[in-house]
Design a protein around this motif. Structure first.
Motif, mmCIF file in Angstrom:
data_model
loop_
_atom_site.group_PDB
_atom_site.id
_atom_site.type_symbol
_atom_site.label_atom_id
_atom_site.label_comp_id
_atom_site.label_asym_id
_atom_site.label_seq_id
_atom_site.Cartn_x
_atom_site.Cartn_y
_atom_site.Cartn_z
ATOM 1 N N GLU A 156 -12.205 17.737 -20.006
ATOM 2 C CA GLU A 156 -10.704 17.177 -20.143
ATOM 3 C C GLU A 156 -10.215 17.062 -19.918
ATOM 4 N N ASN A 157 -10.052 17.824 -18.509
ATOM 5 C CA ASN A 157 -8.713 18.161 -17.517
ATOM 6 C C ASN A 157 -9.501 18.580 -15.661
ATOM 7 N N ALA A 158 -10.722 18.269 -16.115
ATOM 8 C CA ALA A 158 -10.633 18.783 -14.195
ATOM 9 C C ALA A 158 -9.866 17.142 -13.374
ATOM 10 N N ASN A 159 -9.985 16.395 -14.385
ATOM 11 C CA ASN A 159 -9.652 15.227 -13.160
ATOM 12 C C ASN A 159 -7.986 14.652 -13.751
ATOM 13 N N ASP A 160 -7.969 15.538 -14.333
ATOM 14 C CA ASP A 160 -5.787 15.336 -14.215
ATOM 15 C C ASP A 160 -4.920 16.247 -12.688
ATOM 16 N N GLU A 161 -3.905 15.618 -13.295
ATOM 17 C CA GLU A 161 -2.997 15.389 -11.682
ATOM 18 C C GLU A 161 -2.525 16.765 -11.555
ATOM 19 N N LYS A 162 -2.429 17.662 -13.041
ATOM 20 C CA LYS A 162 -2.322 18.690 -12.943
ATOM 21 C C LYS A 162 -3.488 19.840 -12.410
ATOM 22 N N PRO A 163 -3.681 20.598 -11.591
ATOM 23 C CA PRO A 163 -4.238 22.104 -12.458
ATOM 24 C C PRO A 163 -4.407 22.975 -13.400
ATOM 25 N N PHE A 164 -5.480 23.219 -13.907
ATOM 26 C CA PHE A 164 -5.561 23.840 -15.199
ATOM 27 C C PHE A 164 -5.586 25.967 -14.575
ATOM 28 N N PHE A 165 -4.926 26.663 -15.723
ATOM 29 C CA PHE A 165 -5.133 28.247 -15.621
ATOM 30 C C PHE A 165 -6.133 27.860 -17.781
ATOM 31 N N LEU A 166 -7.253 28.574 -17.552
ATOM 32 C CA LEU A 166 -7.608 28.671 -18.268
ATOM 33 C C LEU A 166 -8.199 30.187 -18.810
ATOM 34 N N TYR A 167 -7.942 30.619 -20.125
ATOM 35 C CA TYR A 167 -7.822 32.579 -19.969
ATOM 36 C C TYR A 167 -8.534 32.138 -21.381
ATOM 37 N N LEU A 220 0.850 -1.106 -0.080
ATOM 38 C CA LEU A 220 0.104 0.702 0.031
ATOM 39 C C LEU A 220 0.893 0.959 0.258
ATOM 40 N N LEU A 221 1.954 1.372 0.876
ATOM 41 C CA LEU A 221 2.603 2.517 0.332
ATOM 42 C C LEU A 221 3.166 3.372 -0.630
ATOM 43 N N PRO A 222 3.125 2.339 -1.242
ATOM 44 C CA PRO A 222 3.893 2.942 -3.183
ATOM 45 C C PRO A 222 2.402 3.676 -3.933
ATOM 46 N N LEU A 223 0.793 2.945 -3.426
ATOM 47 C CA LEU A 223 -0.061 3.650 -4.008
ATOM 48 C C LEU A 223 -0.319 5.454 -2.859
ATOM 49 N N LEU A 224 0.153 4.934 -0.955
ATOM 50 C CA LEU A 224 -0.910 5.562 -0.551
ATOM 51 C C LEU A 224 0.309 7.271 -1.006
ATOM 52 N N THR A 225 1.919 6.968 -1.128
ATOM 53 C CA THR A 225 2.353 8.378 -1.739
ATOM 54 C C THR A 225 2.207 8.468 -2.868
ATOM 55 N N PHE A 226 1.942 7.077 -3.772
ATOM 56 C CA PHE A 226 0.894 8.043 -4.934
ATOM 57 C C PHE A 226 -0.065 9.214 -5.216
ATOM 58 N N SER A 227 -0.783 8.972 -3.795
ATOM 59 C CA SER A 227 -2.310 9.599 -3.876
ATOM 60 C C SER A 227 -2.112 11.129 -2.636
ATOM 61 N N GLN A 228 -0.558 10.878 -2.257
ATOM 62 C CA GLN A 228 -0.684 11.876 -1.365
ATOM 63 C C GLN A 228 0.242 12.932 -2.347
ATOM 64 N N SER A 229 0.300 12.236 -3.167
ATOM 65 C CA SER A 229 1.590 13.054 -4.573
ATOM 66 C C SER A 229 -0.072 14.167 -5.263
ATOM 67 N N ASN A 230 -0.388 12.872 -5.792
ATOM 68 C CA ASN A 230 -1.598 14.059 -6.777
ATOM 69 C C ASN A 230 -2.377 14.715 -5.734
ATOM 70 N N GLU A 231 -2.689 14.765 -4.225
ATOM 71 C CA GLU A 231 -2.902 15.527 -2.899
ATOM 72 C C GLU A 231 -2.641 16.426 -3.715
ATOM 73 N N GLU A 232 -1.397 16.514 -2.850
ATOM 74 C CA GLU A 232 0.069 17.519 -3.120
ATOM 75 C C GLU A 232 -0.456 18.308 -4.329
ATOM 76 N N LYS A 233 -0.737 17.891 -5.846
ATOM 77 C CA LYS A 233 -0.572 18.521 -6.974
ATOM 78 C C LYS A 233 -1.962 19.318 -7.667
ATOM 79 N N LYS A 234 -3.306 18.826 -7.160
ATOM 80 C CA LYS A 234 -4.329 19.444 -6.722
ATOM 81 C C LYS A 234 -4.575 20.044 -5.729
#
Length: 546
Positions: A260-271, A14-28
């Protein structure tokens, strides 16, 4: 395997999965940003009173924008430049027109002919030759957000910024996705500036590869699913089979981008710099018919239709944040993690009462615009600020909101960019009422038909009051106004100033001169002898005091 071994095995799995989840949460954790930039929408063109000191329109209807204002903070003293290219250039570069990476002072050039005389007669000053777009190698607002992992998109009007249709800018465009619509259909400012045309070669088109897939005429499905929910008291059935409006196409593209981008791990800037409500004003048929039935003149009805159409597309984009996959279930709502902004690029082209003047002028009617920020649980609802803010302030404000240290950024040549705006992030969050900056500046070393001649303007805040001091280079004259007490700029203070007003005028004169010198602001040359036009002298305002 004993119990301890089993637990250890589960943890290791589970540790890699938790780490990945935390990483995604940080990005979001970084908020998405949606910036809607209207074109030529005046300070009093929206029906909310939050953005304009209670001067909301009684004719034009903007229910979506009104609700947005109730959900966030409105700025009554929000400013831009006098027309679209310099406003967009300042917004994206974070610099005044005098900035090294900007140099965009006006649309086209600073030698715009006077339509009244069909020429350019007897001007005493040869204007400065400006640039048409900001520098490619500068660090812009998109670059700043990319340092924090943002994906960026730019869809709409591009005046003042690099794009593929102006010169060779194909290598270093500002945004990751640059669906830029630069020209009207067929290159002519006819009604087809906004309405798609049917081409034998291309089919339905807006003369733009970027949104042509959205150019098909209105049909039952679009009318029933996209338009009817707005309950605009308009007969949408009138639209069936008619050409698509560019404003709807840009709104639809923006909705698709969010989906298309709402659930991406990266935040978006839409101008989204809309072309609406710029001339040639062309409303949507159902909305125009609605206002004509109310007895409005055709010109006013078209304009009212255009404003409500813009409002509906603000609603579409907002709706996509609430329900990105469009299934009617709000479990995927990203509204609370999105900064949503509504702004306009310059003052209105039409009447702007009680403000003086219109687009193209340095009076309040040309510069003051509606501005709203919403960021749920961060920005208090239904709040109003009279803090003066400007295009150049957006870049540092975004930087502070998402955690960018601007002092550490470097341009391609290794130099540090000079950003001239002031962050108003703490005003947004309610931590401060004011930013420390006292002065704003506008500088125009040339002409725009009958609307402006070579001039410099400084706006200064004294306590809670704002003053403006104009300097006109042709005549070497000043004008001064207290726009807090005299929003219509009727009383030139210098005609009969008090002792206190004299002190303020002298300080503003000194600050104007210091800014011009420190920015090496161009002034053009005298036609009579080719010499450089001088800056206003220190204490020069004394000349006009009795």
């Amino acid at each position: 395997m004993n119990l301890l071994s089993k637990i250890t095995t589960v943890v290791m799995v589970l540790l890699p999965l938790l780490t990945f989840s935390q990483s995604n949460e940080e990005k979001k954790s970084k908020p998405n940003i949606v910036l809607i930039f209207a074109d030529d929408l005046g300070w009093t063109d929206v029906s909310t009173g939050n953005t304009n000191n209670g001067n909301g329109s009684k004719i034009y209807e903007t229910p979506v924008i009104d609700k947005l204002a109730s959900q966030g903070i409105s700025f009554t003293n929000a400013y831009t430049n006098q027309n679209c290219a310099p406003s967009r250039a300042a917004l994206i570069s974070g610099q005044y027109a005098t900035g090294i990476d900007n140099q965009v002072y006006n649309v086209g050039s600073l030698k715009r002919q006077d339509k009244r005389t069909k020429g350019f007669p007897n001007v005493p000053i040869e204007p400065f030759k400006q640039k048409k777009v900001i520098a490619e190698d500068g660090i812009n607002i998109f670059d700043v957000l990319k340092t924090q992992g943002y994906q960026t998109a730019f869809v709409g009007k591009s005046h003042g910024t690099p794009h593929p249709l102006v010169g060779d800018f194909g290598i270093d465009l500002p945004a990751d996705i640059h669906h830029i619509i630069a020209a009207p259909v067929n290159g002519k400012r006819t009604k087809s500036y906004y309405l798609a045309l049917n081409s034998d070669k291309e089919g339905w088109t807006f003369n733009s590869e970027f949104v042509d897939e959205l150019a098909t005429p209105y049909d039952d499905e679009y009318i029933n699913t996209i338009l009817k929910p707005y309950h605009a008291q308009a007969d949408v059935s009138l639209l069936k089979g008619t050409p698509k409006h560019l404003t709807d196409a840009i709104g639809d593209f923006s909705v698709n981008y969010i989906k298309e981008n709402a659930n991406d791990e990266k935040p978006f800037f839409l101008y989204v710099p809309f072309h609406a409500v710029h001339t040639k004003v062309t409303g949507r048929k159902d909305l125009t018919d609605k206002y004509l039935k109310r007895g409005l003149k055709p010109r006013v009805a078209e304009y009212a239709s255009m404003i409500e159409l813009l409002d509906q597309n603000v609603g579409k984009i907002n709706g996509a944040l609430k329900d990105p996959n469009g299934d009617g279930n709000y479990d995927d709502d990203i509204t609370e993690n999105t900064i949503f902004i509504f702004y306009s690029d310059n003052g209105g082209l039409r009447e702007n009462d009680p403000l003086k003047g219109r687009k193209g002028k340095l009076t309040e009617g040309g510069l003051r615009v509606p501005l709203i920020f919403r960021y749920p649980n961060v920005i208090a609802e239904n709040t109003i600020s009279n803090q003066a803010v400007h295009c150049i302030d957006f870049l540092p404000t975004f930087a502070e909101l998402v955690g960018v240290d601007l002092s550490k950024l470097e341009k391609k040549d290794g130099s540090n960019p000079k950003f001239e705006g002031a962050s108003f992030a703490k005003v947004l969050t309610g931590k401060e009422k004011r930013i420390s900056r006292k002065n704003l500046f506008w500088h125009l070393p040339g002409y725009m038909d009958e609307r402006f001649s070579p001039s410099t303007l400084i706006q200064t805040r004294i306590g809670d009051e704002y003053y403006k001091l104009f300097y006109f280079y042709e005549t070497e004259e000043f004008e001064m106004y207290n726009i807090t007490k005299d929003i219509s700029e009727k009383r030139n203070i210098l005609d009969n100033p008090t002792a206190t007003e004299i002190e303020i005028a002298l300080q503003m004169n000194a600050d104007m001169l210091a800014w011009l010198k420190s920015n090496k602001a161009p002034t053009g040359t005298w036609v009579k002898n080719g010499e450089k036009v001088p800056y206003p002298k220190a204490n020069h305002v004394h000349k006009y005091l009795k």
